[in-house]
Design a protein around this motif. Structure first.
Motif, PDB file in Angstrom:
ATOM      1  N   VAL A 223       0.870  -1.178   0.000  1.00 37.74           N
ATOM      2  CA  VAL A 223       0.000   0.000   0.000  1.00 37.74           C
ATOM      3  C   VAL A 223       0.907   1.228   0.000  1.00 37.74           C
ATOM      4  CG1 VAL A 223      -1.698   1.286   1.365  1.00 37.74           C
ATOM      5  CG2 VAL A 223      -1.855  -1.200   1.190  1.00 37.74           C
ATOM      6  N   PRO A 224       0.548   2.303  -0.726  1.00 36.76           N
ATOM      7  CA  PRO A 224       1.388   3.500  -0.721  1.00 36.76           C
ATOM      8  C   PRO A 224       1.683   3.987   0.699  1.00 36.76           C
ATOM      9  CG  PRO A 224      -0.294   3.687  -2.402  1.00 36.76           C
ATOM     10  CD  PRO A 224      -0.607   2.444  -1.630  1.00 36.76           C
ATOM     11  N   ALA A 225       2.871   4.517   0.886  1.00 38.09           N
ATOM     12  CA  ALA A 225       3.297   4.990   2.207  1.00 38.09           C
ATOM     13  C   ALA A 225       2.362   6.072   2.727  1.00 38.09           C
ATOM     14  CB  ALA A 225       4.730   5.512   2.123  1.00 38.09           C
ATOM     15  N   ASP A 226       2.150   6.064   4.032  1.00 38.63           N
ATOM     16  CA  ASP A 226       1.382   7.091   4.752  1.00 38.63           C
ATOM     17  C   ASP A 226      -0.114   7.033   4.479  1.00 38.63           C
ATOM     18  OD1 ASP A 226       3.772   8.131   5.833  1.00 38.63           O
ATOM     19  OD2 ASP A 226       4.081   9.337   4.031  1.00 38.63           O
ATOM     20  N   VAL A 227      -0.597   5.987   3.795  1.00 38.82           N
ATOM     21  CA  VAL A 227      -2.038   5.826   3.600  1.00 38.82           C
ATOM     22  C   VAL A 227      -2.561   4.890   4.688  1.00 38.82           C
ATOM     23  CG1 VAL A 227      -3.851   4.977   2.062  1.00 38.82           C
ATOM     24  CG2 VAL A 227      -1.893   6.203   1.122  1.00 38.82           C
ATOM     25  N   PRO A 228      -3.508   5.351   5.524  1.00 39.10           N
ATOM     26  CA  PRO A 228      -4.048   4.466   6.564  1.00 39.10           C
ATOM     27  C   PRO A 228      -4.824   3.314   5.943  1.00 39.10           C
ATOM     28  CG  PRO A 228      -5.320   6.498   6.449  1.00 39.10           C
ATOM     29  CD  PRO A 228      -4.115   6.683   5.548  1.00 39.10           C
ATOM     30  N   VAL A 229      -4.868   2.190   6.645  1.00 37.87           N
ATOM     31  CA  VAL A 229      -5.475   0.969   6.123  1.00 37.87           C
ATOM     32  C   VAL A 229      -6.557   0.481   7.081  1.00 37.87           C
ATOM     33  CG1 VAL A 229      -5.086  -1.414   5.392  1.00 37.87           C
ATOM     34  CG2 VAL A 229      -3.337   0.329   4.956  1.00 37.87           C
ATOM     35  N   ALA A 230      -7.725   0.141   6.529  1.00 37.97           N
ATOM     36  CA  ALA A 230      -8.793  -0.525   7.265  1.00 37.97           C
ATOM     37  C   ALA A 230      -8.885  -1.960   6.778  1.00 37.97           C
ATOM     38  CB  ALA A 230     -10.125   0.196   7.070  1.00 37.97           C
ATOM     39  N   ALA A 231      -9.180  -2.883   7.687  1.00 31.99           N
ATOM     40  CA  ALA A 231      -9.231  -4.298   7.333  1.00 31.99           C
ATOM     41  C   ALA A 231     -10.626  -4.769   6.974  1.00 31.99           C
ATOM     42  CB  ALA A 231      -8.692  -5.147   8.487  1.00 31.99           C
ATOM     43  N   THR A 232     -11.666  -4.013   7.351  1.00 36.31           N
ATOM     44  CA  THR A 232     -13.045  -4.434   7.111  1.00 36.31           C
ATOM     45  C   THR A 232     -13.881  -3.263   6.618  1.00 36.31           C
ATOM     46  OG1 THR A 232     -13.839  -3.902   9.344  1.00 36.31           O
ATOM     47  CG2 THR A 232     -12.860  -6.107   9.000  1.00 36.31           C
ATOM     48  N   PRO A 233     -14.999  -3.541   5.941  1.00 30.61           N
ATOM     49  CA  PRO A 233     -15.903  -2.454   5.553  1.00 30.61           C
ATOM     50  C   PRO A 233     -16.416  -1.662   6.748  1.00 30.61           C
ATOM     51  CG  PRO A 233     -16.416  -4.447   4.327  1.00 30.61           C
ATOM     52  CD  PRO A 233     -15.418  -4.841   5.378  1.00 30.61           C
ATOM     53  N   GLU A 234     -16.611  -2.337   7.867  1.00 32.52           N
ATOM     54  CA  GLU A 234     -17.093  -1.646   9.065  1.00 32.52           C
ATOM     55  C   GLU A 234     -16.070  -0.630   9.566  1.00 32.52           C
ATOM     56  OE1 GLU A 234     -19.364  -5.199   8.321  1.00 32.52           O
ATOM     57  OE2 GLU A 234     -17.198  -4.930   8.548  1.00 32.52           O
ATOM     58  N   GLU A 235     -14.788  -0.998   9.534  1.00 31.09           N
ATOM     59  CA  GLU A 235     -13.737  -0.061   9.926  1.00 31.09           C
ATOM     60  C   GLU A 235     -13.695   1.134   8.979  1.00 31.09           C
ATOM     61  OE1 GLU A 235      -9.877  -1.778  10.403  1.00 31.09           O
ATOM     62  OE2 GLU A 235     -10.604  -3.451  11.594  1.00 31.09           O
ATOM     63  N   ALA A 236     -13.856   0.867   7.693  1.00 29.24           N
ATOM     64  CA  ALA A 236     -13.843   1.964   6.714  1.00 29.24           C
ATOM     65  C   ALA A 236     -15.048   2.871   6.902  1.00 29.24           C
ATOM     66  CB  ALA A 236     -13.830   1.378   5.293  1.00 29.24           C
ATOM     67  N   ALA A 237     -16.212   2.286   7.176  1.00 25.23           N
ATOM     68  CA  ALA A 237     -17.413   3.101   7.414  1.00 25.23           C
ATOM     69  C   ALA A 237     -17.220   3.985   8.637  1.00 25.23           C
ATOM     70  CB  ALA A 237     -18.626   2.199   7.575  1.00 25.23           C
ATOM     71  N   ALA A 238     -16.591   3.460   9.694  1.00 23.04           N
ATOM     72  CA  ALA A 238     -16.349   4.242  10.898  1.00 23.04           C
ATOM     73  C   ALA A 238     -15.400   5.400  10.613  1.00 23.04           C
ATOM     74  CB  ALA A 238     -15.794   3.340  12.001  1.00 23.04           C
ATOM     75  N   TRP A 239     -14.426   5.161   9.702  1.00 24.62           N
ATOM     76  CA  TRP A 239     -13.506   6.229   9.303  1.00 24.62           C
ATOM     77  C   TRP A 239     -14.266   7.368   8.638  1.00 24.62           C
ATOM     78  CZ3 TRP A 239     -11.981   7.954   4.336  1.00 24.62           C
ATOM     79  CH2 TRP A 239     -10.823   8.735   4.286  1.00 24.62           C
ATOM     80  N   VAL A 240     -15.256   7.039   7.831  1.00 18.62           N
ATOM     81  CA  VAL A 240     -16.052   8.066   7.148  1.00 18.62           C
ATOM     82  C   VAL A 240     -16.989   8.776   8.124  1.00 18.62           C
ATOM     83  CG1 VAL A 240     -17.874   8.440   5.422  1.00 18.62           C
ATOM     84  CG2 VAL A 240     -15.978   6.882   4.929  1.00 18.62           C
ATOM     85  N   LEU A 241     -17.669   8.004   8.945  1.00 17.35           N
ATOM     86  CA  LEU A 241     -18.742   8.540   9.769  1.00 17.35           C
ATOM     87  C   LEU A 241     -18.243   9.188  11.041  1.00 17.35           C
ATOM     88  CD1 LEU A 241     -21.230   5.569   9.335  1.00 17.35           C
ATOM     89  CD2 LEU A 241     -21.309   7.782   8.162  1.00 17.35           C
ATOM     90  N   GLY A 242     -17.045   8.803  11.498  1.00 19.80           N
ATOM     91  CA  GLY A 242     -16.527   9.341  12.728  1.00 19.80           C
ATOM     92  C   GLY A 242     -17.181   8.717  13.943  1.00 19.80           C
ATOM     93  N   PRO A 243     -16.848   9.215  15.141  1.00 18.23           N
ATOM     94  CA  PRO A 243     -17.421   8.646  16.363  1.00 18.23           C
ATOM     95  C   PRO A 243     -18.949   8.717  16.362  1.00 18.23           C
ATOM     96  CG  PRO A 243     -15.618  10.155  16.861  1.00 18.23           C
ATOM     97  CD  PRO A 243     -15.927  10.324  15.404  1.00 18.23           C
ATOM     98  N   VAL A 244     -19.563   7.632  16.811  1.00 23.35           N
ATOM     99  CA  VAL A 244     -21.042   7.571  16.878  1.00 23.35           C
ATOM    100  C   VAL A 244     -21.486   7.998  18.256  1.00 23.35           C
ATOM    101  CG1 VAL A 244     -23.030   6.072  16.704  1.00 23.35           C
ATOM    102  CG2 VAL A 244     -21.079   5.726  15.195  1.00 23.35           C
TER     103      VAL A 244
END
Length: 244
Positions: A223-244
């Motif tokens: 993966v390109p350097a300095d790009v954060p990585v999520a392992a699941t769709p749920e983790e990626a959704a949380a990255w978009v939506l922020g704290p619930v």
């Protein structure tokens, strides 16, 4: 908020489904167009390339994209680096969604290699009947080899292939019973695969383990350097939506 998902994977479709119905959130999934009949995600969909990193940056700016998620196949390396350059140019955040890779289990006979060319070079002495599951792209790496190949892919290959090749058009998920039967019916004695990860195509590894077959595993590009990585769709959704 407008989120662009660079998709084409199971995880990308799942992420689009998680985000699609959220109020105040617009989701566009972009597919490369390399599969003839892709499974479409929920929300808006565009198909086709962007014209490199500069074209993607222009699309991001022209469509008021606020965040980009690279949920492409783990081996779609070029688009990942284009996405990193484009996101930096357009000054928008970027996340990579990558399913975890496979881990060898007790009884596995894996040979790990860095490329398709290295996989072709590793086949000598491992077997004469090869189950090749690396997709339809890159088969030219094996074109000059004398072994017999069973090539499984979603769409038919359109480039050079080995002289002794049978093509099986199929799409996962696959079952363990089905993979056992396939290996036996075609008298396979070596498997070649990319480390795609995920459950949909993992049964071939279990079937090869049971049969005592060697497996040549092509490692993923980074993966390109300095790009954060999520392992699941749920983790990626949380990255978009922020704290619930």
């Amino acid at each position: 908020m407008h989120v662009l998902i660079l998709g084409g994977t199971t995880e990308a479709r799942a992420l689009a489904g998680l985000l699609h119905a959220r109020p105040g959130l617009r989701v566009t999934s972009s597919l490369a167009g390399r599969v003839a009949r892709p499974r479409l995600p929920e929300g808006e969909v565009r198909i086709g390339g962007f014209g490199g990193a500069d074209g993607l940056a222009g699309w991001i700016g022209g469509h008021a994209v606020d965040a980009v998620i690279d949920a492409t196949h783990p081996f779609a390396g070029r688009i990942s680096f284009n996405a990193a350059r484009a996101a930096a140019t357009a000054h928008v955040p970027l996340l990579a969604l990558r399913r975890p890779g496979w881990v060898p289990a007790a009884g596995d006979r894996w040979t790990s290699v860095p490329s398709l060319e290295a996989a072709a070079g590793a086949l000598g002495g491992l077997g004469e009947r090869v189950f090749l599951t690396t997709g339809r792209m890159g088969l030219a790496a094996f074109a000059g080899l004398p072994q017999w190949f069973l090539v499984r892919s979603v769409d038919a290959p359109d480039g050079p292939v080995p002289a002794r090749t049978e093509v099986l058009l199929d799409r996962g998920p696959f079952t363990l019973d089905g993979e056992r039967e396939l290996l036996a019916r075609h008298r396979i004695d070596v498997l070649v695969t990319k480390d795609s990860g995920g459950a949909a195509t993992a049964p071939k590894l279990a079937a090869a383990r049971e049969a005592g077959l060697p497996v040549v595993v092509v490692g993923r590009p980074p993966v390109p350097a300095d790009v954060p990585v999520a392992a699941t769709p749920e983790e990626a959704a949380a990255w978009v939506l922020g704290p619930v």
